[in-house]
Motif scaffolding. Sequence first.
Motif, PDB file in Angstrom:
ATOM      1  N   THR A  57       0.857  -1.188   0.108  1.00  0.00           N
ATOM      2  CA  THR A  57       0.027   0.080   0.225  1.00  0.00           C
ATOM      3  C   THR A  57       0.895   1.218  -0.127  1.00  0.00           C
ATOM      4  OG1 THR A  57      -1.828  -1.187   1.339  1.00  0.00           O
ATOM      5  CG2 THR A  57      -1.828   1.137   1.149  1.00  0.00           C
ATOM      6  N   SER A 162       1.254  -7.343  -6.573  1.00  0.00           N
ATOM      7  CA  SER A 162       1.147  -7.720  -5.143  1.00  0.00           C
ATOM      8  C   SER A 162       1.067  -9.288  -4.971  1.00  0.00           C
ATOM      9  CB  SER A 162       0.045  -7.096  -4.368  1.00  0.00           C
ATOM     10  OG  SER A 162       0.151  -5.746  -4.147  1.00  0.00           O
ATOM     11  N   HIS A 163       0.310  -9.753  -6.220  1.00  0.00           N
ATOM     12  CA  HIS A 163       0.241 -11.336  -6.129  1.00  0.00           C
ATOM     13  C   HIS A 163       1.297 -11.993  -6.868  1.00  0.00           C
ATOM     14  CE1 HIS A 163      -4.486 -10.741  -6.228  1.00  0.00           C
ATOM     15  NE2 HIS A 163      -4.123 -10.052  -5.377  1.00  0.00           N
ATOM     16  N   LYS A 191       0.673 -13.659   0.789  1.00  0.00           N
ATOM     17  CA  LYS A 191       1.115 -13.461  -0.623  1.00  0.00           C
ATOM     18  C   LYS A 191       2.389 -14.662  -0.734  1.00  0.00           C
ATOM     19  CE  LYS A 191      -1.698 -10.245  -1.128  1.00  0.00           C
ATOM     20  NZ  LYS A 191      -1.570  -8.836  -1.066  1.00  0.00           N
ATOM     21  N   GLY A 198       5.315  -5.885   4.516  1.00  0.00           N
ATOM     22  CA  GLY A 198       6.279  -5.418   3.682  1.00  0.00           C
ATOM     23  C   GLY A 198       5.796  -5.229   2.217  1.00  0.00           C
ATOM     24  N   TYR A 334     -12.561 -10.437  -6.138  1.00  0.00           N
ATOM     25  CA  TYR A 334     -12.707  -9.350  -5.199  1.00  0.00           C
ATOM     26  C   TYR A 334     -13.970  -8.757  -5.104  1.00  0.00           C
ATOM     27  CZ  TYR A 334      -7.662  -9.040  -4.121  1.00  0.00           C
ATOM     28  OH  TYR A 334      -6.509  -9.340  -3.818  1.00  0.00           O
TER      29      TYR A 334
HETATM   30  C1  PLP Z   1      -2.451  -7.494  -0.791  1.00  0.00           C
HETATM   31  C2  PLP Z   1      -2.693  -6.418  -1.907  1.00  0.00           C
HETATM   32  C3  PLP Z   1      -2.021  -5.078  -1.594  1.00  0.00           C
HETATM   33  C4  PLP Z   1      -1.889  -4.520  -0.525  1.00  0.00           C
HETATM   34  O1  PLP Z   1      -0.594  -5.112   0.103  1.00  0.00           O
HETATM   35  P1  PLP Z   1      -0.220  -4.744   1.462  1.00  0.00           P
HETATM   36  O2  PLP Z   1       1.308  -5.132   1.458  1.00  0.00           O
HETATM   37  O3  PLP Z   1      -0.935  -5.760   2.470  1.00  0.00           O
HETATM   38  O4  PLP Z   1      -0.130  -3.361   1.741  1.00  0.00           O
HETATM   39  C5  PLP Z   1      -2.397  -4.135  -2.691  1.00  0.00           C
HETATM   40  N1  PLP Z   1      -2.762  -4.793  -3.876  1.00  0.00           N
HETATM   41  C6  PLP Z   1      -3.323  -6.163  -4.153  1.00  0.00           C
HETATM   42  C7  PLP Z   1      -3.698  -6.608  -5.418  1.00  0.00           C
HETATM   43  C8  PLP Z   1      -3.209  -6.733  -3.210  1.00  0.00           C
HETATM   44  O5  PLP Z   1      -3.404  -8.297  -3.362  1.00  0.00           O
END
Ligand code: PLP
Length: 395
Positions: A57, A162-163, A191, A198, A334
């Motif tokens: 984030t 993130s994924h 993840k 982090g 989602y």
């Molecule tokens: C998990 C996630 C985030 C945020 O990740 P954090 O490290 O928890 O802040 C943002 N975008 C996507 C698509 C995510 O799955």
Amino acid sequence: MSWIPYGRQDITESDIEAVVHVLRSDFVTQGPVVDQFEQAIADYCGVGHAVAVNSATSALHIACLALNLGEGGLVWTTPNTFVATANCARYCGADVGFVDIDAATYNLCPVELERQLQSTVEKGEKLPDIVIAVHFAGQSCDMQSIDRLAKQYGFLVIEDASHAIGGYYKGKPIGNCEYSDIAVFSFHPVKIITCGEGGVAVTRSPESARRMQRLRSHGIDRPAKVADVEDAEPWVYYQNELGFNYRLTDIQAALGLSQLSRLDDYVSKRHELARRYDRLLNSENLILPFQSPDACSSMHLYPIQVLENADAGIDRRSTFNQLLNDGIGINVHYIPVHTQPYYQALGNKKGEYPVAEAYYSRAISLPLFGVMTFEEQDRVVESLASILYPKTIAS
Ligand SMILES: *Cc1c(COP(=O)(O)O)cnc(C)c1O
């Protein structure tokens, strides 16, 4: 019967040793291990620069700022994502628009993106400054098409990966930034690998990297820069803009660095499990995840769609409840972001992105993680079988 979560971290003795080693050292906040972690991520992705922060984030926020997003700016992204992908634009005072997803990959649809860009030009409205592409479930978006449109319409591109650490696009690691300005990874425990909390932003641009380094630490430049200033008092530091405390600690970086050494193993195990789901889940009431030939997914998620069958009493809700009753921790990825109350209050409406909404209405993410056993997976399959095809229980 033990509970099977939809995702679970794997902490080994060597992870614990790496963390304890830092606890016995001089640095418990940002120090040399953060530098090592950044270098290791950059090397893994084949990219010039990595800037580690305390979450994805935060990484998304400073990535937007480094690309000069501000008041009056506009970001477009997919509705099929976690709210953080859209929120980062709002932190900068910018507006958010959405682009519907592709029905096969569940990723932002480049055809729809082009159509929306064209109609925005025709209406004389504002084009996006940044498009944030989310590699849903770990499978890369069609980055070549997005890059072509970025050049044609003059917007910048952030990959919310993130994924997707450990995944590939056209033979190159995600995070390589061949088709984007900045890419972001998350190390939240659900993840692929974790730091506890982090994130990291990677980029080919030294300017963007420097700007993000400054923004993660109060807008203050690194002491090395101060030393360049003639006659500077030795204690001086310069706050050059408004930044944040988004730093990662060496404790977290040590965990991340240790986990990174097992990343490829986790991804291959996830692939093995996904192929096994593909084989064991053969029901006309299910749509299984599609894999694009251009992408090699990190397999963060295994999202299925449950097709409603009123005669057989099958729908998403009943399937979800059945799994839950059997001790299986499923999830839904989602709820379309534009339907969240906050985004509806900003003028978005249900019904505007029908492909994302239809996908969402049928989606369930099955348990999938690097240390999931076949026995655990069999329990998930049997639970699904008992509702979807009760007469022919899968083995
Ligand atoms: C998990 C996630 C985030 C945020 O990740 P954090 O490290 O928890 O802040 C943002 N975008 C996507 C698509 C995510 O799955």
